[in-house]
Design a protein around this motif. Structure first.
Motif, PDB file in Angstrom:
ATOM      1  N   GLY A  76       0.820  -1.206   0.000  1.00  0.00           N
ATOM      2  CA  GLY A  76       0.000   0.000   0.000  1.00  0.00           C
ATOM      3  C   GLY A  76       0.853   1.253   0.000  1.00  0.00           C
ATOM      4  O   GLY A  76       1.964   1.255  -0.537  1.00  0.00           O
ATOM      5  N   PRO A  77       0.362   2.330   0.607  1.00  0.00           N
ATOM      6  CA  PRO A  77      -0.924   2.433   1.300  1.00  0.00           C
ATOM      7  C   PRO A  77      -2.096   2.472   0.324  1.00  0.00           C
ATOM      8  O   PRO A  77      -1.954   2.907  -0.813  1.00  0.00           O
ATOM      9  N   TRP A  78      -3.246   2.015   0.810  1.00  0.00           N
ATOM     10  CA  TRP A  78      -4.438   1.933  -0.017  1.00  0.00           C
ATOM     11  C   TRP A  78      -5.341   3.135   0.286  1.00  0.00           C
ATOM     12  O   TRP A  78      -6.317   3.034   1.026  1.00  0.00           O
ATOM     13  N   THR A  79      -5.004   4.265  -0.283  1.00  0.00           N
ATOM     14  CA  THR A  79      -5.787   5.484  -0.101  1.00  0.00           C
ATOM     15  C   THR A  79      -5.946   6.162  -1.452  1.00  0.00           C
ATOM     16  O   THR A  79      -5.092   6.031  -2.345  1.00  0.00           O
ATOM     17  N   THR A  80      -7.018   6.925  -1.603  1.00  0.00           N
ATOM     18  CA  THR A  80      -7.217   7.677  -2.845  1.00  0.00           C
ATOM     19  C   THR A  80      -6.095   8.673  -3.055  1.00  0.00           C
ATOM     20  O   THR A  80      -5.608   8.858  -4.181  1.00  0.00           O
ATOM     21  N   GLU A  81      -5.636   9.309  -1.989  1.00  0.00           N
ATOM     22  CA  GLU A  81      -4.537  10.273  -2.113  1.00  0.00           C
ATOM     23  C   GLU A  81      -3.291   9.612  -2.703  1.00  0.00           C
ATOM     24  O   GLU A  81      -2.617  10.186  -3.561  1.00  0.00           O
ATOM     25  N   ARG A  82      -2.991   8.393  -2.264  1.00  0.00           N
ATOM     26  CA  ARG A  82      -1.828   7.679  -2.771  1.00  0.00           C
ATOM     27  C   ARG A  82      -2.020   7.309  -4.243  1.00  0.00           C
ATOM     28  O   ARG A  82      -1.095   7.444  -5.059  1.00  0.00           O
ATOM     29  N   PHE A  83      -3.220   6.887  -4.607  1.00  0.00           N
ATOM     30  CA  PHE A  83      -3.477   6.500  -5.990  1.00  0.00           C
ATOM     31  C   PHE A  83      -3.477   7.713  -6.916  1.00  0.00           C
ATOM     32  O   PHE A  83      -3.076   7.612  -8.077  1.00  0.00           O
ATOM     33  N   VAL A  84      -3.927   8.855  -6.424  1.00  0.00           N
ATOM     34  CA  VAL A  84      -3.842  10.093  -7.204  1.00  0.00           C
ATOM     35  C   VAL A  84      -2.378  10.444  -7.469  1.00  0.00           C
ATOM     36  O   VAL A  84      -2.013  10.838  -8.586  1.00  0.00           O
ATOM     37  N   ALA A  85      -1.528  10.281  -6.466  1.00  0.00           N
ATOM     38  CA  ALA A  85      -0.095  10.539  -6.655  1.00  0.00           C
ATOM     39  C   ALA A  85       0.507   9.564  -7.662  1.00  0.00           C
ATOM     40  O   ALA A  85       1.353   9.946  -8.487  1.00  0.00           O
ATOM     41  N   ASP A  86       0.080   8.311  -7.625  1.00  0.00           N
ATOM     42  CA  ASP A  86       0.565   7.330  -8.605  1.00  0.00           C
ATOM     43  C   ASP A  86       0.135   7.724 -10.015  1.00  0.00           C
ATOM     44  O   ASP A  86       0.934   7.655 -10.972  1.00  0.00           O
ATOM     45  N   LEU A  87      -1.118   8.127 -10.152  1.00  0.00           N
ATOM     46  CA  LEU A  87      -1.610   8.551 -11.462  1.00  0.00           C
ATOM     47  C   LEU A  87      -0.821   9.762 -11.956  1.00  0.00           C
ATOM     48  O   LEU A  87      -0.520   9.862 -13.150  1.00  0.00           O
ATOM     49  N   ASP A  88      -0.448  10.653 -11.060  1.00  0.00           N
ATOM     50  CA  ASP A  88       0.339  11.807 -11.477  1.00  0.00           C
ATOM     51  C   ASP A  88       1.711  11.382 -11.968  1.00  0.00           C
ATOM     52  O   ASP A  88       2.256  11.982 -12.909  1.00  0.00           O
ATOM     53  N   ALA A  89       2.284  10.349 -11.359  1.00  0.00           N
ATOM     54  CA  ALA A  89       3.575   9.849 -11.833  1.00  0.00           C
ATOM     55  C   ALA A  89       3.445   9.288 -13.253  1.00  0.00           C
ATOM     56  O   ALA A  89       4.319   9.514 -14.105  1.00  0.00           O
ATOM     57  N   VAL A  90       2.356   8.562 -13.512  1.00  0.00           N
ATOM     58  CA  VAL A  90       2.116   8.027 -14.856  1.00  0.00           C
ATOM     59  C   VAL A  90       1.895   9.173 -15.841  1.00  0.00           C
ATOM     60  O   VAL A  90       2.479   9.190 -16.934  1.00  0.00           O
ATOM     61  N   ARG A  91       1.074  10.127 -15.476  1.00  0.00           N
ATOM     62  CA  ARG A  91       0.820  11.282 -16.341  1.00  0.00           C
ATOM     63  C   ARG A  91       2.109  12.032 -16.652  1.00  0.00           C
ATOM     64  O   ARG A  91       2.388  12.377 -17.803  1.00  0.00           O
ATOM     65  N   ARG A  92       2.908  12.274 -15.625  1.00  0.00           N
ATOM     66  CA  ARG A  92       4.144  13.025 -15.803  1.00  0.00           C
ATOM     67  C   ARG A  92       5.113  12.287 -16.728  1.00  0.00           C
ATOM     68  O   ARG A  92       5.830  12.908 -17.517  1.00  0.00           O
ATOM     69  N   HIS A  93       5.132  10.964 -16.651  1.00  0.00           N
ATOM     70  CA  HIS A  93       6.047  10.157 -17.457  1.00  0.00           C
ATOM     71  C   HIS A  93       5.687  10.230 -18.942  1.00  0.00           C
ATOM     72  O   HIS A  93       6.570  10.311 -19.806  1.00  0.00           O
ATOM     73  N   PHE A  94       4.385  10.188 -19.234  1.00  0.00           N
ATOM     74  CA  PHE A  94       3.949  10.081 -20.624  1.00  0.00           C
ATOM     75  C   PHE A  94       3.381  11.384 -21.194  1.00  0.00           C
ATOM     76  O   PHE A  94       3.339  11.548 -22.409  1.00  0.00           O
ATOM     77  N   ALA A  95       2.909  12.281 -20.334  1.00  0.00           N
ATOM     78  CA  ALA A  95       2.232  13.486 -20.807  1.00  0.00           C
ATOM     79  C   ALA A  95       2.631  14.658 -19.923  1.00  0.00           C
ATOM     80  O   ALA A  95       1.884  15.047 -19.034  1.00  0.00           O
ATOM     81  N   PRO A  96       3.808  15.222 -20.124  1.00  0.00           N
ATOM     82  CA  PRO A  96       4.328  16.236 -19.205  1.00  0.00           C
ATOM     83  C   PRO A  96       3.432  17.453 -19.034  1.00  0.00           C
ATOM     84  O   PRO A  96       3.522  18.137 -18.015  1.00  0.00           O
ATOM     85  N   ALA A  97       2.580  17.744 -20.015  1.00  0.00           N
ATOM     86  CA  ALA A  97       1.701  18.908 -19.873  1.00  0.00           C
ATOM     87  C   ALA A  97       0.349  18.466 -19.321  1.00  0.00           C
ATOM     88  O   ALA A  97       0.193  18.235 -18.129  1.00  0.00           O
TER      89      ALA A  97
END
Length: 286
Positions: A76-97
């Motif tokens: 984990g941790p299994w929280t929406t806040e953590r998953f939002v941060a993970d999604l931001d890492a994916v977004r930043r990797h593939f779509a910087p804007a």
């Protein structure tokens, strides 16, 4: 690599956990990437067919959420806040804007949470088969009754579903078969969802569902949605076993929203009305 070929990547979250992701499509200058958020929670990406619908328009990114599927096992941790941060890492990797976000089911809730946290990083939000922002009592009891009714159309199937362990592949296939309107092809559709099969992350599922139950219906969530200044498309399958009225709460709150309901489709509308789904989503992409 061909223009619509795939590139697998391991994306590192800010705490070092490695997330599986794959990029496909014809990303060209001026097009906004499309990032897909799968359902669950505790499952993995099953949206290759969705990506295939839009590979001719833009770059499409799919990923397995923390602790699920092909992503690194973790605690984990299994929280929406953590998953939002993970999604931001994916977004930043593939779509910087900015990106277009398409979330399905639980993934629709995750995509909405991301848009509320980072509206400047989202060009448009596509909210597919979600359950709105009202209390879970608005829909969960009806969903349970509809699930049993669909499975009960075949008493042997219902009995088998009840006796199987909650995290088994066979039980998941039987349960997922209730998501489809076409009863003759329902099991075949569900089998396709389960191929490949990975272990269901039950602790993740329970923790995130419990968190969602505590925040749903809150005045703060409604106010945040009222202030969300970006275009949102809501896509429903008219015959989803989760009552579509649950999404009315979100539609009422959003200032820039359009809603498309696909008749004859269930919880995975791209399977049972691919033309209608592609047409609706295409109109929402910049």
């Amino acid at each position: 690599m061909t223009p619509t070929g795939k590139q697998n990547r391991a994306v590192a979250a800010d705490d070092g956990v490695r997330l599986w992701a794959v990029r496909s499509g014809r990303g060209t200058p001026g097009t906004t990437p499309l990032v897909l958020c799968h359902g669950g929670p505790g499952l993995w990406d099953m949206s290759e067919d969705v990506a295939g619908m839009f590979n001719d328009r833009t770059t499409v990114v799919r990923w397995d959420q923390r602790g699920g599927g092909r992503s690194e096992p973790c605690a984990g941790p299994w929280t929406t806040e953590r998953f939002v941060a993970d999604l931001d890492a994916v977004r930043r990797h593939f779509a910087p804007a900015r990106t277009v976000l398409l979330g399905h089911s639980w993934g629709a809730s995750l995509a909405l949470s991301y848009a509320l946290a980072h509206p400047d990083r989202v060009a448009a939000l596509i909210y597919v088969s979600g359950t709105g922002i009202g209390p879970h009592t608005d829909w969960h009891g009806v969903y349970g009754a509809n699930l049993l009714a669909r499975l009960g159309e075949d008493p042997q199937r219902l009995a088998r579903w009840r006796e199987l362990p909650g995290d088994s592949r066979e039980r998941a296939v039987l349960q997922w078969s209730a998501e489809f309107v076409d009863r003759e092809r329902a099991v075949a559709h569900a089998e396709r969802m389960a191929d490949p099969w990975f272990a269901i992350n039950t602790p993740c599922n329970k923790a995130l569902n419990a968190e969602a139950g505590q925040t749903a219906g809150s005045p703060a969530l409604y106010a945040a949605c009222q202030a969300l200044d970006l275009p949102v498309l809501i896509v429903d399958g008219e015959r989803d076993i989760r009552p579509r009225s649950a999404v009315d709460s979100l539609e009422r709150a959003l200032p820039r929203v359009r809603r498309v309901t696909l008749a004859g489709a269930g919880h995975l509308p791209w399977v049972e009305d691919p033309h209608g789904f592609r047409e609706a989503v295409t109109t929402a992409m910049p």
